[in-house]
Design an enzyme around this catalytic site. Sequence first.
Site, PDB file in Angstrom:
ATOM      1  N   ARG A 162       0.119   5.824   5.705  1.00  0.00           N
ATOM      2  CA  ARG A 162      -0.314   6.288   4.366  1.00  0.00           C
ATOM      3  C   ARG A 162      -1.031   5.038   3.678  1.00  0.00           C
ATOM      4  O   ARG A 162      -1.247   3.785   4.223  1.00  0.00           O
ATOM      5  CB  ARG A 162       1.153   6.093   3.518  1.00  0.00           C
ATOM      6  N   SER A 182       0.726   1.156   7.108  1.00  0.00           N
ATOM      7  CA  SER A 182       2.163   1.502   7.539  1.00  0.00           C
ATOM      8  C   SER A 182       2.234   2.150   8.841  1.00  0.00           C
ATOM      9  O   SER A 182       2.958   3.254   8.960  1.00  0.00           O
ATOM     10  CB  SER A 182       2.826   2.253   6.485  1.00  0.00           C
ATOM     11  N   GLU A 239       1.848  -1.202  -6.175  1.00  0.00           N
ATOM     12  CA  GLU A 239       1.919  -2.306  -4.967  1.00  0.00           C
ATOM     13  C   GLU A 239       2.957  -3.337  -5.099  1.00  0.00           C
ATOM     14  O   GLU A 239       3.231  -4.062  -6.189  1.00  0.00           O
ATOM     15  CB  GLU A 239       0.502  -3.123  -4.918  1.00  0.00           C
ATOM     16  N   HIS A 240       3.649  -3.487  -4.088  1.00  0.00           N
ATOM     17  CA  HIS A 240       5.030  -4.266  -3.869  1.00  0.00           C
ATOM     18  C   HIS A 240       6.078  -4.112  -5.259  1.00  0.00           C
ATOM     19  O   HIS A 240       6.720  -5.125  -5.526  1.00  0.00           O
ATOM     20  CB  HIS A 240       4.361  -5.809  -4.235  1.00  0.00           C
ATOM     21  N   ASP A 271       6.674   3.428   2.420  1.00  0.00           N
ATOM     22  CA  ASP A 271       6.138   3.691   3.358  1.00  0.00           C
ATOM     23  C   ASP A 271       6.759   4.921   4.318  1.00  0.00           C
ATOM     24  O   ASP A 271       6.048   6.048   4.505  1.00  0.00           O
ATOM     25  CB  ASP A 271       5.859   2.584   4.380  1.00  0.00           C
ATOM     26  N   LYS A 275       3.300  -7.369   8.822  1.00  0.00           N
ATOM     27  CA  LYS A 275       4.293  -8.026   7.882  1.00  0.00           C
ATOM     28  C   LYS A 275       5.672  -8.410   8.815  1.00  0.00           C
ATOM     29  O   LYS A 275       6.413  -9.128   8.288  1.00  0.00           O
ATOM     30  CB  LYS A 275       4.662  -7.224   6.682  1.00  0.00           C
TER      31      LYS A 275
END
Length: 518
Positions: A51, A168, A57-58, A214, A262
């Site tokens: 995606r 993702s 964001e975040h 995600d 991550k």
Amino acid sequence: MDEPVPTVKSIDGLYPSANVASQKERWDNLIAHFVEKYGQPAQFVARSPGRVNIIGEHIDYSLYEVLPMAIAADVLIAVSCSPSPEDRFNDAVIPMINVNPSKHKASEHRVSPAGEASIDATIHEWTNYFKSGFNGAIAFLRKSKADFSPCSMKILVDGNVPVGGGLSSSAAFVCASALAVLRANGQKDVTKRELVELAIVSERAVGVNSGGMDQSASVFSVKGDALSISFSPSLYAEAIPFPKVDPQITFMIAQSFISSDKHVTAPHCYNLRVVECTLAAKMMAKALDIELQPDSGPLGVSLRGFQHAYFSGTTSRNSSSARLGDPSMPYKRQIETMLGMVSTLLDTQLDGYTRGEIASTLAVPVSTLEEKFMTKFPVRADRFQLGKRARHVFSEALRVIAFKELLQSPSAASELHLLPRLGSLMNETQKSCRDVYECSCPEIDQLCEIALKAGAYGSRLTGAGWGGCTVHLVPKDRVNEIRNAWIEQYYQIREPGISAEKLAEAIVVSEPGQGSIM
């Protein structure tokens, strides 16, 4: 959301028209490779896409709304299996092969009838993502049959979502894995909601405080549309069509080639931000003597939960205190109020808070603070920037609202101004990610600057950050100009002689893609 994951017999209509021929060849190669390796045909293929997050964001792990879309890049898992009544007596044997064996080593795994796949989150192995999806699927099946035993499976994996690229790849792999295991073990109809909810929990077994965006984008997405995902009071997703305007809304994705997986950098990047946002909620609640109720945030409470508690219409725990926020206040105004409170409640330590200072304020020992918030998903930090992180979350939540309003009511802005206004919101997000949330990097900043100078309306990082990919809202007639500017000013300087094939992977004109299918 509660409809089953679709089963299709053809990939027609699954990919953008320009990619159909290459994707058909890829699927044919997967099926042929399976027969070559296992000596029998695959019975089915589970697919889940990566995606790109357009805006938001975040903030998913703080339970605020986000607006991603699926992309064409995906993970394919070809499977054969033979469930038997004897499964309850024998270990499940699961050989796993990747179409790229030089990069992803083949392996075989055994799972006892009443057990689950063993995962060591401290070791970064590609098979961990399958095993986390496997465990989530088996746990789901055991809810309806406590003594359920998994069957043996033969697995072949092909993924083209860039690893560490912010698109993702891990969520796509976990979702496809869970879907494959469910189908192999007799669960032919799994709803999209069930798949998302078990995948969110499953990926956390790999060592990341995943928020849920995600997995939701990978499963729920509808080809041609953006996807609005909210997490409070419960998970909800709806397709948001892009308005038909001239010039057409077009997105480009550009890789920085700065890998930031991550799952590797989590202790000082992604997981740290999750902990900082959670502690910001705890500290704001403590300052106002509010008791936070448990919610679906990765660590049990969230900034969205603090907002809900503040505007619940009740008083603080100290009965002599005045009532807190007015519950009739419109949602957008509530978030604006939250944003205004950050400076008074969290900016008392502009250089951040130490563990001791946070523990003292919350009236708990440092050891208790660490055990509750920093043990399950370890973090590395001396100071915690609570004010900056909360400021980004609340301001980004407001930008998502504004972006969604423009998509749903494009007449509010003329066609001449719609795209620049959408782009301006994306630019504000990038500035906040760079300066406030501190999750950008010089290479990401450079790609965004090049695109804006070449005519993009909006440019920003996408995904976890600290590298990975950028997403850009561009006029369709400026696509080639922007692509050439990146090649000349970034890619050829970074890697002289870069191949045409690698450039094709680095720069993609993206269309909203289809979510998971069987």
